[in-house]
Scaffold this active site. Structure first.
Site, PDB file in Angstrom:
ATOM      1  N   TYR A 123       0.805  -1.219   0.000  1.00  0.00           N
ATOM      2  CA  TYR A 123       0.000   0.000   0.000  1.00  0.00           C
ATOM      3  C   TYR A 123       0.839   1.270   0.000  1.00  0.00           C
ATOM      4  CZ  TYR A 123      -4.805  -1.541   0.461  1.00  0.00           C
ATOM      5  OH  TYR A 123      -6.058  -2.031   0.219  1.00  0.00           O
ATOM      6  N   LYS A 190       3.091 -14.195   5.636  1.00  0.00           N
ATOM      7  CA  LYS A 190       3.447 -15.228   4.663  1.00  0.00           C
ATOM      8  C   LYS A 190       4.981 -15.330   4.690  1.00  0.00           C
ATOM      9  CE  LYS A 190       2.193 -18.017   1.240  1.00  0.00           C
ATOM     10  NZ  LYS A 190       1.423 -19.246   1.456  1.00  0.00           N
ATOM     11  N   ASP A 224      -2.728 -17.686   4.346  1.00  0.00           N
ATOM     12  CA  ASP A 224      -3.641 -18.586   3.621  1.00  0.00           C
ATOM     13  C   ASP A 224      -4.349 -19.519   4.607  1.00  0.00           C
ATOM     14  OD1 ASP A 224      -1.115 -19.531   4.074  1.00  0.00           O
ATOM     15  OD2 ASP A 224      -0.847 -20.500   2.137  1.00  0.00           O
ATOM     16  N   ASP A 248      -6.309  -5.500   4.831  1.00  0.00           N
ATOM     17  CA  ASP A 248      -7.385  -5.011   3.970  1.00  0.00           C
ATOM     18  C   ASP A 248      -8.271  -6.172   3.532  1.00  0.00           C
ATOM     19  OD1 ASP A 248      -8.695  -3.079   2.241  1.00  0.00           O
ATOM     20  OD2 ASP A 248      -7.773  -4.182   0.598  1.00  0.00           O
TER      21      ASP A 248
END
Ligand code: NAD
Length: 366
Positions: A123, A190, A224, A248
């Site tokens: 972002y 991640k 995930d 988000d």
């Protein structure tokens, strides 16, 4: 008397922001509103969607409530909302998600809070378009440094995640947990793939967590796997802390778990500054129709009252919202079983039902 910056916003923004304002005034708390423009309405007057005087008003008043803002195309702003958070260094985005009786949702008794980092990550807006000469140079340099092939027609987006930014947001999440009687913080990442960004976030989160050992439990999980667990067993989560992009995406996922964007409030918090807004956007197709659900903005106003220490007013307003949702009579179309249910009421009517209910609510704050 509180002095509060009021930004109506675009699309459905003015309707839901005024609904929140109406409820805040009906609590009896004394507020002087400092109304400022941002978004499409600001472009007409100031030739920019984010005028300096609006930013200065938030800096001066230290507290603001805003309706959603449409991101105008072709102004140089990726998103006015993102720019606002970055300009004011509102680094923590707090989004509670809980189920309400009367609101159809796949689960009952979900009560979790997302804490999203607001200033870094993909972002940050550092992007290079496919085919541009500088992008070609960058690709050549990156290939030379990393020995990884990058296709010559690639676009590039940069993902900065810092140790200091990660420590700040994770500390915020733990402090939030302590202040709100929450038992566990889950850091989401991640790190197995993005070792130098998400990996840094994860290691920093583990380091910060040690300072809270014995007071707040901690775990970290892959993003995930977290998505799957959230839709299988959302009640296992308490406070989640995430880098900007995952925050988000998972915000909308969690809003879906509890009945949709119409009931998902939020706050953007910085050092000494706070700006309250719903998770949803400006839904332009419903603008001016007196149709959309004001609950998310009104619950954002409840968060603002809590932030101000006005616990009794916050509890009265929240109890009134809960009662109107539970009864399911004076609610907007999105809260009815059928979307075209003719008994659905408009934004204003639902707001007035909440105000009426508040008059009869008695709460005891310990
Ligand atoms: P959106 O949240 O505005 O709308 C998506 C859909 O969600 C709507 O069509 C509607 O069906 C539903 N919805 C949203 N709010 C609702 C409410 N209060 N009651 C009932 N239903 C509701 O998302 P979008 O269409 O992707 O974005 C529209 C604009 O809003 C874009 O310009 C985007 O940049 C902006 N945006 C602003 C913010 C913000 O101000 N914080 C956040 C997200 C999007």
């Amino acid at each position: 008397m509180y002095k509060i910056t009021f930004i109506p916003g675009d699309g459905i923004g003015p309707e839901v922001a005024w609904a929140a304002r109406r409820c805040l005034e009906a609590t009896g708390i004394s507020i002087h509103w400092d109304e400022r423009l941002a978004g499409e309405s600001a472009i007409k007057k100031f030739n920019t969607p984010l005028p300096e005087e609006t930013l200065q008003s938030v800096r001066d008043n230290k507290i603001a409530i805003k309706g959603p803002i449409t991101t105008p195309i072709g102004t140089g702003f990726r998103s006015v909302n993102v720019a606002l958070r970055k300009e004011l260094n509102l680094y923590a985005c707090v989004r509670p998600c809980r189920t309400f009786a009367g609101v159809r949702s796949p689960f009952q008794n979900v009560d979790l809070v997302l804490v999203r980092e607001n200033t870094e990550d993909l972002y940050a807006g550092i992007e290079f378009a496919s085919g541009e000469p500088f992008t070609q140079q960058l690709i050549a340099q990156l290939q030379a440094q990393s020995r990884q092939p990058i296709r010559p027609d690639a676009g590039i987006s940069i993902k900065p995640i810092s140790k200091s930014g990660s420590a700040r947001i994770v500390t915020y999440a733990f402090e939030y947990a302590l202040a709100h009687g929450r038992k566990k913080v889950t850091a989401v990442h991640k790190a197995n793939i993005m070792k130098f960004t998400d990996g840094l976030f994860m290691h920093t989160a583990r380091e910060v967590a040690r300072q809270y050992e014995g007071r707040v439990a901690f775990e970290d999980r892959l993003v995930d796997a977290t998505c799957m667990q959230l839709v299988l067993r959302p009640r296992e989560f308490d406070v989640l802390v995430l880098p900007n992009l995952y925050g988000d995406i998972l915000s909308d996922l969690c809003a879906g778990l509890v009945g949709g964007l119409g009931v998902a409030p939020g706050a953007n918090i910085g050092d000494g500054l706070a700006l309250f807004e719903a998770v949803h956007g400006s839904a332009p197709k419903y603008a001016g129709l007196n149709k959309v659900n004001p609950t998310a903005m009104i619950l954002s106003a409840v968060m603002m009252l809590q932030h101000l220490g006005e616990q009794e007013a916050a509890q009265r307003l929240e109890t009134a919202v809960e009662a109107v949702l539970r009864e399911g009579q004076f609610v907007t179309y999105d809260l009815k079983a059928e979307r075209n249910d003719p008994t659905a009421v408009g934004t204003k009517e639902m707001t007035e039902a909440i105000v009426e209910k508040m008059k009869r609510v008695k709460v005891r704050v310990s």
